[in-house]
Design an enzyme around this catalytic site. Structure first.
Site, PDB file in Angstrom:
ATOM      1  N   ASP A 113       0.880  -1.161   0.000  1.00  0.00           N
ATOM      2  CA  ASP A 113       0.000   0.000   0.000  1.00  0.00           C
ATOM      3  C   ASP A 113       0.927   1.223   0.000  1.00  0.00           C
ATOM      4  OD1 ASP A 113      -2.334   1.619   0.311  1.00  0.00           O
ATOM      5  OD2 ASP A 113      -1.829   1.811   2.438  1.00  0.00           O
TER       6      ASP A 113
ATOM      7  N   ASP B 117       0.050   5.237   0.692  1.00  0.00           N
ATOM      8  CA  ASP B 117      -0.083   6.263   1.720  1.00  0.00           C
ATOM      9  C   ASP B 117      -0.167   5.614   3.101  1.00  0.00           C
ATOM     10  OD1 ASP B 117      -0.196   9.114   2.079  1.00  0.00           O
ATOM     11  OD2 ASP B 117      -2.220   8.812   2.859  1.00  0.00           O
TER      12      ASP B 117
END
Lengths: 302, 302
Positions: free
Chosen positions: A24, A26
């Protein structure tokens, strides 16, 4: 219970056990526009050990191309083909799974990044950033001619959300139950450098509520995103690890796909959420404070 | 099973049994801007028999005063004190039940009618129709100073809904759990002369989804609306009847308050929805095609 990584040998075992690393972005690689300490070195190190490195984001406001710019700006090496966003996955879903006929269009609630991915996939669309639909003027069904070729409604995060867009999307979905109801992802919130704002799931919530019907959701934690990645990159789920900061998207996504998972605490999830009597039922395989912790593997060259 | 009214004596029994008559408006008295046949005569007749006649609407876009104008335009006799809208009931709830201190403000997602009712009740508010919040410009928490005196967020139907309003309301509710989360009503759709549009419940759905929390809902079918009516008009629930076109708002509202209910088919509900194996579990006391059916009671003067 999740295994807490702390010793050098814990991280060495991780390096041995996994060939494909999904990240992932952010809250894992960066926070807003600030790179997380050590991330660049760790990613470079994984690549130097021959690991496949892929980036999986629910952010549907950016196309993969513009997402790549963010990697460049922060000095992280990434190829467009290594970036999987929910806008891209939505476009792939529409062309490959839904197989929307070429004469049909998508009504878009979303931003330019979503439009770019649809365009690249050869999908016609209306709505989105068109000036006609980006208005706070009153909307009336009497002054509107619906496009008879709309075969799907796709909704992602749209910071220009308004009553005209919601009313048109609602009308398309209500008039014809064969019109597909798709959302890029169901994130309730959207992290910004200054705090949380309503996310894509919140932007599509009015349609869900007005229709009394759930959409097909593309992004994490749904398997559609993994199907989309598998179509482009071959990997063995048993030797693949998903690294993320959100239990109900990243970790659940990894688990549903039969992958191992590593939770970091540089984003949304607090360490208190996985321990104690009120701990989440979603349990990652491993936890570590930050992706930067893997720097312990990098032996300084003499 | 609901009693189907058809004979003159059925309607005569109704007239005998009920002293207070509560009416939903749209779909019962009128459809959009068209008066339903016979309604004016029936209401005049009920008044001539000494019945109390009250109008109960979930529409929060209009104040009672501007709602009264609609009655005037259609030639229906109505006093402002006989009209109960969810904007008015929300204002009464905030001042009388929530007892919001005078130095506190309400952040409003809603239209001028809601603002008018708040103003009449002496409640300070921000948001609503203010130009600052009616914009499609990007919203950033960094460029915004929250008002420390906001003690409640009130959300109703707002056809100028946008990301700035949703983000501010979300921020107020998220930062301080003591800030009250109120919605004027939870109607999923909003009937217009040209068809259904998303309703107040759909406009507040993003907040519900982003917060993972349900609001206090004021309008029908919630008892708050009945409490508000009771505070202004004394009535015996056993001799009171609620006339409406929606099962999950009007009829449920009447039932929850211990009133009898009469369903009409001039609005949302189709006759097929209350019969057969898929009939709604919400069963009205009586059904009739239209409020105009009660004209059978009016004996022509010689």
């Amino acid at each position: 219970m999740a295994a807490r990584l702390s010793l050098k040998q814990d991280y060495e075992r991780l390096l041995e056990d996994y060939d494909t690393w999904l990240f992932d972005c952010d809250g894992v690689l960066w926070q807003g526009s600030t790179l997380i300490d050590g991330v660049k070195e760790v990613l470079d190190f994984l690549r130097s050990k021959g690991k496949a490195v892929l980036f999986v984001t629910n952010n549907a406001t950016k196309s993969r191309k513009s997402y790549k710019t963010k990697f460049d700006d922060l000095g992280i090496k990434a190829d467009v083909d290594e970036v999987f966003g929910s806008a891209f996955a939505s476009a792939v879903y529409i062309s490959s799974v839904l197989k929307l006929p070429k004469d049909k269009k998508v009504y878009v609630i979303g931003m330019s990044g979503m439009e770019e991915e649809l365009r690249d996939e050869g999908i016609s669309f209306i709505g989105g950033t068109s000036p006609e639909d980006n208005t706070l003027e009153p909307f009336s069904l009497a002054n509107w001619t619906p496009d008879p070729n709309v075969g799907a409604v796709l909704c992602g995060l749209d910071t220009s959300i308004n009553y005209t867009k919601l009313s048109k999307a609602f009308a398309y979905l209500r008039r014809d139950p064969s019109v597909a109801f798709l959302v890029s992802n169901e994130d309730s919130t959207y992290p910004t450098a200054d705090g949380l704002l309503p996310g894509a799931g919140s932007v599509s919530a009015p349609l869900r509520y007005a229709l009394g019907k759930d959409p097909v959701a593309i992004g994490k934690p749904n398997s559609t995103m993994l199907t989309c990645i598998k179509a482009k990159h071959d990997f063995d789920p048993k030797r693949t690890i998903m690294v993320g900061d959100r239990l109900n998207t990243d970790i659940l996504f990894g688990q549903s796909g039969g992958l191992s998972t590593l939770l970091v605490f540089t984003g949304i999830t607090q360490e208190t959420e996985i321990t104690g009597p009120n701990a989440s039922p979603i349990v990652p395989t491993y936890v570590t404070s930050s992706l930067g912790d893997l720097r312990v593997l990098i032996t300084p060259q003499p």
